[in-house]
Motif scaffolding. Structure first.
Motif, short mmCIF file in Angstrom:
data_model
loop_
_atom_site.label_atom_id
_atom_site.label_comp_id
_atom_site.label_asym_id
_atom_site.label_seq_id
_atom_site.Cartn_x
_atom_site.Cartn_y
_atom_site.Cartn_z
N UNK A 84 0.92 -1.18 -0.26
CA UNK A 84 -0.07 -0.08 0.24
C UNK A 84 0.83 1.32 -0.09
N UNK A 85 0.44 2.16 -0.67
CA UNK A 85 0.99 3.40 -0.74
C UNK A 85 1.32 4.10 0.56
N UNK A 86 0.47 3.82 1.49
CA UNK A 86 0.61 4.43 2.94
C UNK A 86 1.70 3.67 3.73
N UNK A 87 2.17 2.48 3.04
CA UNK A 87 3.13 1.87 4.12
C UNK A 87 4.46 1.67 2.92
N UNK A 88 4.75 2.51 2.19
CA UNK A 88 5.67 2.32 1.23
C UNK A 88 7.12 2.36 1.84
#
Length: 421
Positions: A134-138
């Motif tokens: 996910x982008x938020x946990x890149x």
């Protein structure tokens, strides 16, 4: 994994191909996940023909400009203007256009998620597991996995889906493309070779700017794309764009963003894994050689991939996936083959580029080029024009005429049917 984690189709990549496939499948009532990496904008001239506007229901509000002519510039700086008689080429800005396509998919019922595809594995029953970050946990090694009855890889020329799942995908040849988006200057029509006309695309066939492809200036309304492409490693795309901007006075324009990416040169020989994965768009290699046109073919490829997946879901027959490539090549394979020959021959040297641009001065070539480009089909209404072009082409190739002769001899109509875009 539970059944609630299972999608009918996971589409990896939210460009024109992926968003179109997701839209079509969602409209059929399928549960679709559209997985897209945020912040990625492909360098692109942004041209779309009327055929694409009509076939894929693109509203006028998405067109940032309407082009009524093209200017082809030779190595000697001599140029040919090719007006479009009774038509236009639409221009889009990929940043808002691609987002509009993704939002259309969401409006049709597709679920959107921001993230980067990492790998495909198999659940205990053989169902595909799509892993993504996910982008938020890149910045953390935290992947999420979902089950997919079918997967559409539409994640660009260096497709991670293709490299993992499709034989031969790692060897996909490509052109490196780079452009700079600048704020458009005021029109300066009639000021000479380097005037700026907001309704005209300029294409530079000059070895100093691209040794094997071309450079371009494409107006996008309030902004303009200035770019170049080449397959030659070590050639400085940034320096070429700098030079083009200085020569045209566009170095005085504000630079809004810079983008670079590979553009594939040939369709892959295989687009599916014979089980549950099929490719679309750049991932499948569907950018037209010589012209570099990709948006229309991506839209078509996405639709065909969606149709193939739908057939797979209905019949359970994996062979349905191969129909995406078969149908595409039946419709467009001949054009791709001809344009590939054209690129290899005419872009080989400045001497040949000079001759090629002189061919564009021919009225028959201009008419057949624009008609075929705008409507995406062979022009058969004027057989006499095809005959004239054939004999002009033979004269040119045999060297019995020289460039820039009045009504210069022309290349085969099918080798020059599509203008650069």
């Amino acid at each position: 994994m539970t059944n609630s984690d299972t999608f009918d189709a996971v589409v990896v990549g939210g460009g024109p191909a992926g968003a179109t496939a997701a839209t079509d499948l969602a409209r059929r009532g399928r549960r679709v996940l559209l997985l897209d990496r945020p912040g990625r904008i492909k360098p692109c001239g942004g041209a779309i023909p009327p055929k694409a506007i009509e076939e894929f229901e693109i509203p006028d509000s998405q067109l940032v400009a309407k082009i009524s002519s093209a200017r082809m510039v030779a190595p000697s700086d001599r140029h040919v203007d090719m007006p479009i008689d009774g038509g236009f080429v639409g221009m889009v800005d990929r940043e808002p256009f691609d987002e509009w396509l993704r939002e259309r998919a969401a409006g049709a019922g597709a679920e959107r998620r921001h993230g980067t595809f990492t790998k495909l594995t198999r659940d205990t029953d053989g169902t595909a597991l799509i892993h993504y970050r996910p982008a938020e946990s890149a910045d953390r090694n935290e992947d999420i996995a979902v089950r997919a009855k079918a997967v559409i890889g539409a994640d660009g020329a260096m497709s991670a889906v293709a490299k993992q799942c499709i034989p031969g995908a790692k060897e996909l040849p490509h052109v490196a493309a780079y452009h700079e988006i600048v704020r458009s200057p005021a029109p300066t029509s009639g000021k000479g070779l380097h005037d700026f006309e907001p309704s005209r695309c300029d294409v530079y066939y000059q070895g100093k700017l691209s040794p094997d492809f071309y450079a371009w200036i494409f107006p996008h309304g309030e902004t303009t794309s200035i770019g170049v492409g080449t397959e030659l490693k070590g050639f400085s795309l940034h320096d070429a764009v700098d030079q083009l901007r200085k020569e045209t006075g566009l170095d005085q324009c504000e630079t809004l963003r810079r983008e670079g990416a590979p553009i594939p040169l040939h369709p892959l020989p295989k687009w599916d894994n014979g089980q549950d994965v099929v490719l679309a768009g750049d991932a499948a290699g569907v950018v037209a050689p010589a012209s570099g046109e990709g948006i229309y073919y991506a839209l078509v490829g996405g639709r065909l991939a969606g149709e193939a997946v739908e057939e797979l879901l209905v019949t359970g027959q994996a062979k349905a996936l191969a129909m995406a490539r078969k149908r595409f090549m039946k419709q467009h394979g001949r054009v791709f083959w001809i344009l590939g020959i054209m690129q290899k021959f005419w872009y080989k040297s400045d001497k040949r580029r000079e001759r090629f641009v002189s061919l564009c001065d021919d009225p028959d070539i201009q008419h057949l080029t624009w008609q075929a480009y705008m409507h995406k089909k062979l022009v058969k209404a004027k057989p006499a024009a095809h005959v004239r072009i054939f004999f002009k082409d033979m004269a040119h190739l045999l060297g019995v005429v020289s460039p820039w002769r009045k009504k210069a001899a022309a290349a085969d109509s099918e080798a020059t049917r599509l203008p650069s875009s």
